[in-house]
Design a protein around this motif. Structure first.
Motif, PDB file in Angstrom:
ATOM      1  N   GLY A  19       0.726  -1.058   0.052  1.00  0.00           N
ATOM      2  CA  GLY A  19      -0.105   0.015  -0.219  1.00  0.00           C
ATOM      3  C   GLY A  19       0.962   1.274  -0.125  1.00  0.00           C
ATOM      4  O   GLY A  19       1.879   1.091  -0.793  1.00  0.00           O
ATOM      5  N   SER A  21       1.722   4.973   2.357  1.00  0.00           N
ATOM      6  CA  SER A  21       1.507   5.958   3.581  1.00  0.00           C
ATOM      7  C   SER A  21       2.342   7.512   3.129  1.00  0.00           C
ATOM      8  O   SER A  21       3.157   7.700   2.638  1.00  0.00           O
ATOM      9  CB  SER A  21       2.104   5.452   4.818  1.00  0.00           C
ATOM     10  N   GLN A  45      -6.089  -5.247   7.137  1.00  0.00           N
ATOM     11  CA  GLN A  45      -6.245  -3.796   6.394  1.00  0.00           C
ATOM     12  C   GLN A  45      -6.085  -2.651   7.520  1.00  0.00           C
ATOM     13  O   GLN A  45      -6.562  -2.886   8.518  1.00  0.00           O
ATOM     14  CB  GLN A  45      -7.255  -3.461   5.468  1.00  0.00           C
ATOM     15  N   SER A  47      -6.584   1.704   7.622  1.00  0.00           N
ATOM     16  CA  SER A  47      -6.586   2.978   6.835  1.00  0.00           C
ATOM     17  C   SER A  47      -6.482   3.993   7.964  1.00  0.00           C
ATOM     18  O   SER A  47      -7.570   3.877   8.997  1.00  0.00           O
ATOM     19  CB  SER A  47      -7.821   3.068   6.119  1.00  0.00           C
ATOM     20  N   TRP A  49      -7.051   8.365   8.534  1.00  0.00           N
ATOM     21  CA  TRP A  49      -7.586   9.648   7.812  1.00  0.00           C
ATOM     22  C   TRP A  49      -6.874  10.634   8.637  1.00  0.00           C
ATOM     23  O   TRP A  49      -7.589  10.445  10.105  1.00  0.00           O
ATOM     24  CB  TRP A  49      -8.972   9.688   7.396  1.00  0.00           C
ATOM     25  N   GLN A  54      -6.912  10.676   3.467  1.00  0.00           N
ATOM     26  CA  GLN A  54      -6.277   9.561   3.786  1.00  0.00           C
ATOM     27  C   GLN A  54      -4.706   9.417   3.731  1.00  0.00           C
ATOM     28  O   GLN A  54      -4.344  10.219   2.915  1.00  0.00           O
ATOM     29  CB  GLN A  54      -6.886   8.389   2.941  1.00  0.00           C
ATOM     30  N   ASP A  57      -2.678   3.555   3.768  1.00  0.00           N
ATOM     31  CA  ASP A  57      -3.742   2.602   3.274  1.00  0.00           C
ATOM     32  C   ASP A  57      -2.993   1.452   2.861  1.00  0.00           C
ATOM     33  O   ASP A  57      -2.292   1.589   1.942  1.00  0.00           O
ATOM     34  CB  ASP A  57      -4.380   3.368   2.071  1.00  0.00           C
ATOM     35  N   HIS A  59      -2.186  -2.943   3.462  1.00  0.00           N
ATOM     36  CA  HIS A  59      -2.906  -4.359   3.685  1.00  0.00           C
ATOM     37  C   HIS A  59      -2.072  -5.251   3.432  1.00  0.00           C
ATOM     38  O   HIS A  59      -0.577  -5.135   3.105  1.00  0.00           O
ATOM     39  CB  HIS A  59      -4.126  -4.569   2.827  1.00  0.00           C
ATOM     40  N   ALA A  73      -6.799  -4.082  -1.203  1.00  0.00           N
ATOM     41  CA  ALA A  73      -7.243  -3.231  -0.610  1.00  0.00           C
ATOM     42  C   ALA A  73      -8.830  -3.036  -0.706  1.00  0.00           C
ATOM     43  O   ALA A  73      -9.728  -2.604  -0.118  1.00  0.00           O
ATOM     44  CB  ALA A  73      -6.897  -1.871  -1.445  1.00  0.00           C
ATOM     45  N   THR A 281     -14.234  -2.468   3.788  1.00  0.00           N
ATOM     46  CA  THR A 281     -12.777  -2.333   3.854  1.00  0.00           C
ATOM     47  C   THR A 281     -12.600  -1.074   4.869  1.00  0.00           C
ATOM     48  O   THR A 281     -13.183  -0.539   5.275  1.00  0.00           O
ATOM     49  CB  THR A 281     -12.567  -1.903   2.426  1.00  0.00           C
ATOM     50  N   SER A 283     -10.556   1.266   4.612  1.00  0.00           N
ATOM     51  CA  SER A 283     -10.822   2.347   4.100  1.00  0.00           C
ATOM     52  C   SER A 283     -12.134   2.832   3.992  1.00  0.00           C
ATOM     53  O   SER A 283     -12.700   4.309   4.416  1.00  0.00           O
ATOM     54  CB  SER A 283     -10.073   2.621   2.743  1.00  0.00           C
ATOM     55  N   ARG A 287     -13.287   6.225   6.227  1.00  0.00           N
ATOM     56  CA  ARG A 287     -13.693   7.545   5.813  1.00  0.00           C
ATOM     57  C   ARG A 287     -15.073   8.013   6.355  1.00  0.00           C
ATOM     58  O   ARG A 287     -15.392   9.185   6.386  1.00  0.00           O
ATOM     59  CB  ARG A 287     -13.716   7.590   4.151  1.00  0.00           C
TER      60      ARG A 287
END
Length: 396
Positions: A19, A21, A45, A47, A49, A54, A57, A59, A73, A281, A283, A287
């Motif tokens: 992923g 960052s 996974q 995530s 924010w 974000q 993210d 995994h 993802a 997920t 993410s 969110r």
């Protein structure tokens, strides 16, 4: 700046994270990497924010060891009681829109049948804080009845409560979702999943679902619990009060109709179980929670005032049917709040954990949201390691 992490290689199973960052969050990625076992059976996974963007993210590991499927993802993970937090946000949105007067409105004003047998004065906020007195059914239910979307609600509405509603609490492990489903559908006039899609997950492009279609089932991960008993899911200690054990186990299985192993059957996720049956997920979850405290992808889900109503403490301590030693969880109106069980980032954090060690929450003080999903049952230290690293990265 952002940094890519790892590589995807077709036909292989990697335990190291894949992923990206932003700079400064490497310590968080390292903490996530430490949660992935190298036995080729599980993964997860993460995530994160911050300020509506974000910043992590990643995994890694194995989504289904039976077929050697890696986490990506886009892997959908059952997140168990994280579902309660998401479902509660729908109720909060309806309060803000005036379709539900307030969290102090009696449940029976929206769901009249629930007022039977002395339950008429129970407030929505207390119901969502596990104070409803219907943590378990008095009668046994079959799995068909649990999943049909009607029988369990009718049973709870007619039932004499297990204690005087509003005066104590006990975890409504599965019945919590009956409250949120009934409130959302009756107040909005549309099915729960449609309101979720149209007003929360759709605008945020969040992969979070309650009730999976057939085309989504192949994305589902397979969870692993090496110590699970096939017939029940209980954390009762040997010397616990027998009455407490009985009602705790009934809360977890609805009288034997469903158990934690059933959540490895994809067909279960075709049905709506608003308190425990969500999948998504990391993410997608993160969110959603980000949008509760800061504008995210152009959306702010609830106001600061509603956040404070949600996170105001309503239930804490051992409750009506304690079956294990401390630490105990604490709840506001449908959300978990910091306690010795889970401290999150700051005393103002709020969200909800899941039985698989999952974490989904927001922190209004720092505008942070986290979604951590895994398919290895239990193991709360994994998420705590990630949160400890996040505190370091954010200098909290």
């Amino acid at each position: 700046m952002t940094s890519s992490i790892g590589t995807e290689r077709k036909g292989t199973v990697e335990s190291s994270p894949v992923g990206w960052s932003e700079d400064g969050f490497g310590v968080v990625v390292d903490a996530f990497a430490s949660t992935i076992t190298d036995d080729g059976r599980t993964g997860g996974q993460l995530s994160v924010w911050v300020g509506g963007r974000q910043v992590v993210d990643v995994h890694g590991g194995v989504a289904d060891f039976r077929i050697g499927k890696r986490f990506t993802a886009d892997t959908l993970v059952p997140f168990f009681s994280c579902s309660k937090g998401v479902a509660t946000l729908l109720v909060a949105m309806l309060v803000e829109r005036g379709l539900i007067p307030s969290f102090e409105t009696p449940v029976s004003e929206i769901w009249p049948e629930f007022g039977a047998n002395g339950k008429a004065s129970l407030s929505i906020g207390d119901a969502l804080a596990h104070r409803g007195g219907v943590s378990a059914p008095r009668k046994d239910l079959t799995q068909e009845q649990v999943l049909d979307g009607v029988t369990l609600a009718n049973v709870l509405a007619a039932q004499e409560p297990l204690w005087e509603p509003g005066t104590n609490h006990s975890y409504h492990a599965l019945t919590h979702g009956v409250f949120t489903q009934q409130l959302v559908e009756r107040a909005s006039g549309v099915p729960f999943s449609r309101f979720l899609r149209d007003h929360l997950t759709g605008p945020l492009q969040a992969d979070v679902f309650f009730g999976l279609s057939d085309d989504q089932l192949p994305r589902l991960s397979h969870w692993v619990d090496e110590e699970a008993e096939p017939s029940q899911f209980s954390n009762a200690v040997p010397d616990a009060d027998p009455e407490a054990v009985t009602w705790h186990e009934r809360a977890m299985t609805l009288g034997g109709g469903i158990g934690i192993p059933d959540f490895n059957r994809p067909e279960v996720f075709r049905h709506l179980l608003a308190g425990v049956g969500g999948v998504g997920t990391a993410s997608g979850l993160a969110r959603i929670w980000s949008s509760t405290v800061v504008e995210t992808l152009g959306r702010r889900t609830i106001s600061d005032e509603t956040v404070e109503v949600l996170r105001a403490l309503r239930s804490s301590g051992p409750g009506r049917f304690p079956v294990g030693p401390p630490p105990y969880q604490s709840w506001g109106a449908g959300v978990m709040v910091p306690s010795d069980w889970q401290r999150y980032l700051t005393p103002r954090s709020f969200g909800h954990d899941g039985a698989g060690g999952q974490i989904a929450f927001a922190d209004p003080e720092h505008g942070v949201a986290v979604g951590y999903l895994a398919n290895l049952m239990g193991g709360w230290d994994r998420g705590n390691r990630i949160l400890s690293a996040l505190k370091t990265a954010l200098s909290i």
